[in-house]
Write a protein that holds these residues in place. Structure first.
Motif, short mmCIF file in Angstrom:
data_model
loop_
_atom_site.label_atom_id
_atom_site.label_comp_id
_atom_site.label_asym_id
_atom_site.label_seq_id
_atom_site.Cartn_x
_atom_site.Cartn_y
_atom_site.Cartn_z
N SER A 1 43.52 45.13 47.41
CA SER A 1 44.47 44.88 46.33
C SER A 1 45.70 44.12 46.77
CB SER A 1 44.90 46.21 45.68
OG SER A 1 45.78 46.93 46.53
N THR A 2 45.99 44.12 48.07
CA THR A 2 47.21 43.46 48.54
C THR A 2 47.16 41.94 48.39
OG1 THR A 2 46.43 43.38 50.82
CG2 THR A 2 47.68 45.32 50.17
N ALA A 3 45.97 41.39 48.14
CA ALA A 3 45.84 39.95 47.91
C ALA A 3 45.86 39.61 46.43
CB ALA A 3 44.55 39.43 48.54
N ILE B 1 39.93 45.50 40.34
CA ILE B 1 39.02 45.18 41.46
C ILE B 1 37.78 46.06 41.38
CG2 ILE B 1 38.73 45.21 43.96
CD1 ILE B 1 41.71 44.56 44.20
N ALA B 2 37.99 47.36 41.13
CA ALA B 2 36.85 48.28 41.04
C ALA B 2 35.90 47.84 39.94
CB ALA B 2 37.35 49.69 40.80
N ALA B 3 36.46 47.47 38.77
CA ALA B 3 35.61 47.00 37.68
C ALA B 3 34.89 45.72 38.05
CB ALA B 3 36.47 46.79 36.42
N GLY B 4 35.63 44.77 38.65
CA GLY B 4 35.04 43.49 39.01
C GLY B 4 33.96 43.62 40.06
N VAL B 5 34.18 44.48 41.04
CA VAL B 5 33.20 44.69 42.11
C VAL B 5 31.91 45.27 41.53
CG1 VAL B 5 32.69 46.20 44.08
CG2 VAL B 5 34.83 44.89 44.01
N TRP B 6 32.04 46.18 40.57
CA TRP B 6 30.83 46.76 39.98
C TRP B 6 30.13 45.74 39.08
CZ3 TRP B 6 29.59 48.45 34.80
CH2 TRP B 6 28.36 49.11 34.73
N LEU B 7 30.90 44.99 38.29
CA LEU B 7 30.29 44.02 37.39
C LEU B 7 29.60 42.89 38.16
CD1 LEU B 7 33.15 43.75 34.73
CD2 LEU B 7 30.85 44.66 34.33
N ASP B 8 30.19 42.47 39.27
CA ASP B 8 29.62 41.38 40.06
C ASP B 8 29.98 41.58 41.52
OD1 ASP B 8 28.67 39.10 41.20
OD2 ASP B 8 29.87 37.71 40.00
N PRO B 9 29.11 42.22 42.30
CA PRO B 9 29.41 42.50 43.71
C PRO B 9 29.64 41.25 44.56
CG PRO B 9 27.55 43.81 42.95
CD PRO B 9 27.83 42.82 41.88
N ARG C 1 31.81 39.20 44.31
CA ARG C 1 33.24 38.99 44.49
C ARG C 1 33.76 39.64 45.77
NH1 ARG C 1 32.06 38.03 39.55
NH2 ARG C 1 33.34 36.66 38.28
N VAL C 2 32.96 40.47 46.38
CA VAL C 2 33.33 41.11 47.64
C VAL C 2 33.10 40.12 48.79
CG1 VAL C 2 32.90 43.03 49.21
CG2 VAL C 2 32.72 43.37 46.73
N THR C 3 34.11 39.92 49.61
CA THR C 3 33.99 39.01 50.76
C THR C 3 33.94 39.75 52.09
OG1 THR C 3 36.39 38.70 50.83
CG2 THR C 3 35.12 37.13 49.52
N ALA C 4 34.31 41.03 52.09
CA ALA C 4 34.19 41.83 53.32
C ALA C 4 34.00 43.28 52.92
CB ALA C 4 35.43 41.68 54.19
N ARG C 5 33.03 43.94 53.53
CA ARG C 5 32.73 45.34 53.23
C ARG C 5 32.30 46.03 54.51
NH1 ARG C 5 28.70 44.52 48.70
NH2 ARG C 5 29.47 42.38 48.74
N GLU C 6 32.32 47.37 54.48
CA GLU C 6 31.99 48.14 55.67
C GLU C 6 31.35 49.45 55.23
OE1 GLU C 6 34.25 49.45 59.83
OE2 GLU C 6 35.41 48.82 58.07
N ILE D 1 38.28 40.97 48.74
CA ILE D 1 37.61 40.35 47.59
C ILE D 1 38.17 38.95 47.39
CG2 ILE D 1 37.09 42.54 46.43
CD1 ILE D 1 39.75 40.63 44.80
N ASP D 2 37.51 38.19 46.51
CA ASP D 2 37.98 36.85 46.17
C ASP D 2 38.88 36.96 44.93
OD1 ASP D 2 38.27 34.26 45.10
OD2 ASP D 2 36.34 33.61 45.88
N PRO D 3 40.21 36.90 45.08
CA PRO D 3 41.11 37.10 43.93
C PRO D 3 40.91 36.08 42.81
CG PRO D 3 42.31 37.25 46.00
CD PRO D 3 40.96 36.71 46.33
N ALA D 4 40.66 34.81 43.15
CA ALA D 4 40.50 33.79 42.12
C ALA D 4 39.28 34.08 41.24
CB ALA D 4 40.37 32.41 42.77
N ARG D 5 38.20 34.51 41.85
CA ARG D 5 36.99 34.83 41.07
C ARG D 5 37.20 36.08 40.23
NH1 ARG D 5 31.46 34.94 43.88
NH2 ARG D 5 30.89 34.84 41.67
N LEU D 6 37.98 37.03 40.72
CA LEU D 6 38.29 38.22 39.92
C LEU D 6 39.10 37.82 38.68
CD1 LEU D 6 38.38 41.30 39.49
CD2 LEU D 6 40.48 41.31 40.85
#
Length: 368
Positions: A258-260, A296-304, A306-311, A350-355
């Protein structure tokens, strides 16, 4: 023979005409568990491939009576009063306002306390929220709702839905996890019957990205306490119960990505320009400057994508009443203590512009 050919041709044409309708993918079933009504709800309610079975509310940023009223009023504004709202827990499982005051006397002031917040410790760009008691009368900025909540409590609604649609219901939580913990304690099979859990909560090691006054002020929440986040800190015991429950899949959106992001006035203006008049008025009342935590949570679920780094980590939360109360605990596979911690996919970037593009597109859907 000609007559038979004609009948066969007619059958083929009939099947071809109905095939597209039957081939349509089934809409994804979703329950939103939250502490009010915001942009996240608009995104999910307007997504064409999502069937929102209901909203469940919980105390967090505000008391549950206010969160329930905000949810009902938000649905009225969107013309979606067909979606049921089930009120949930008023209080955390163990934590309390008095206990939090005691904790602060021992270990230092919290930046944000939600429903228990009476003033900022130091000046901030964000407005000072009005302080209310759990049973105070309601006077919402967007007007009080005329519709009523479901008579069913949130935990029972959650349990009933996963039993009705086993393996099909996603639960997206963006507030304290009290309702989910209660549902799990009432029905030990609850988590395993859901399709997945997605929640906004927790904090690993966020870093300030945007060079704005608002971003610098929000960094006060994590710069010295990188593992603390409000949704979890409000009810750590509930978060620990949920983290140890047997979900088929868990996706965690901590503070880190979220900081981005930021709910800028420019973003709000872009959305208002394409929104329906009623929704534009709702957007006009939103205060700019906040990170896009829940969106972000909604966007990640609607279209994963948008995630650029995960662990992948095993996650639990500290329930010991000490300086780390409510902090996120995490381990790579093999290092966890083995007390029931579940593996989770943790979103780091995540990719802020795509969100933002997704948010504008879904608001445009509402305007049509």
């Amino acid at each position: 023979m000609t007559r038979i050919r004609q009948l066969l041709f007619a059958c083929v044409c009939l099947l071809a005409s109905i095939a597209p309708a039957t081939a349509q993918p089934e809409r994804r079933k979703l329950i939103i568990d939250d502490e009010g009504f915001a942009l996240m709800h608009v995104m999910l309610l307007e997504a064409p491939d999502v069937d929102v079975l209901g909203l469940t509310t919980v105390s967090g940023n505000v008391w549950v009576n206010r969160a329930t009223a905000e949810a009902l009023r938000g649905l009225e504004i969107l013309g979606r009063s067909d979606v049921p709202v089930a009120a949930g827990a008023t209080y955390p499982l163990i934590n309390s306002e008095k206990q939090t005051e005691r904790w602060e006397a021992l270990y230092g002031k919290l930046t944000w306390k939600g429903a228990w917040m009476q003033h900022w410790v130091e000046p901030t760009a964000q407005s000072t929220p009005p302080y209310h008691g759990p049973n105070d009368p309601l006077d919402l900025a967007n007007g009080n709702p005329v519709t009523k909540p479901s008579p069913e409590i949130a935990a029972n609604f959650l349990i009933r839905m996963v039993h009705r649609y086993p393996g099909q219901v996603t639960i997206l939580a963006s507030g304290p996890l009290t309702n989910l913990a209660l549902a799990q304690r009432l029905d030990p099979g609850f988590a395993g019957l859901a399709k997945e859990l997605v929640y906004m909560g927790g904090s690993l090691n966020p870093q300030q990205v945007l060079d704005t006054v608002s971003a610098a002020q929000f960094a006060r929440e994590f710069v010295n306490t990188p593992r603390r986040e409000f949704n979890i800190r409000f009810d750590p015991e509930a978060a620990s119960i949920v983290s140890r429950s047997a979900w088929r899949k868990i996706t965690i959106v901590p503070v880190d990505p979220s900081t981005a992001t930021q709910r800028t006035q420019q973003l709000l203006d872009r959305m208002k320009a394409v929104a329906s008049p009623a929704l534009a008025r709702f957007l006009a009342r939103l205060e700019p400057g906040f990170p896009l935590w829940d969106e972000i949570a909604a966007g990640v679920w609607l279209d994963p994508s948008r995630v650029t780094a995960r662990e992948t980590l095993f996650v639990d939360y500290n329930t010991q009443f000490g300086p780390g109360y409510g902090d996120l605990l995490s381990w790579r596979a093999g290092y966890q203590p083995g007390l029931g911690e579940q593996s989770a996919e943790v979103v780091r970037k995540i990719d802020p512009a795509r969100l933002e593009a997704l948010m504008v597109r879904l608001v445009t859907t509402r305007a049509r």
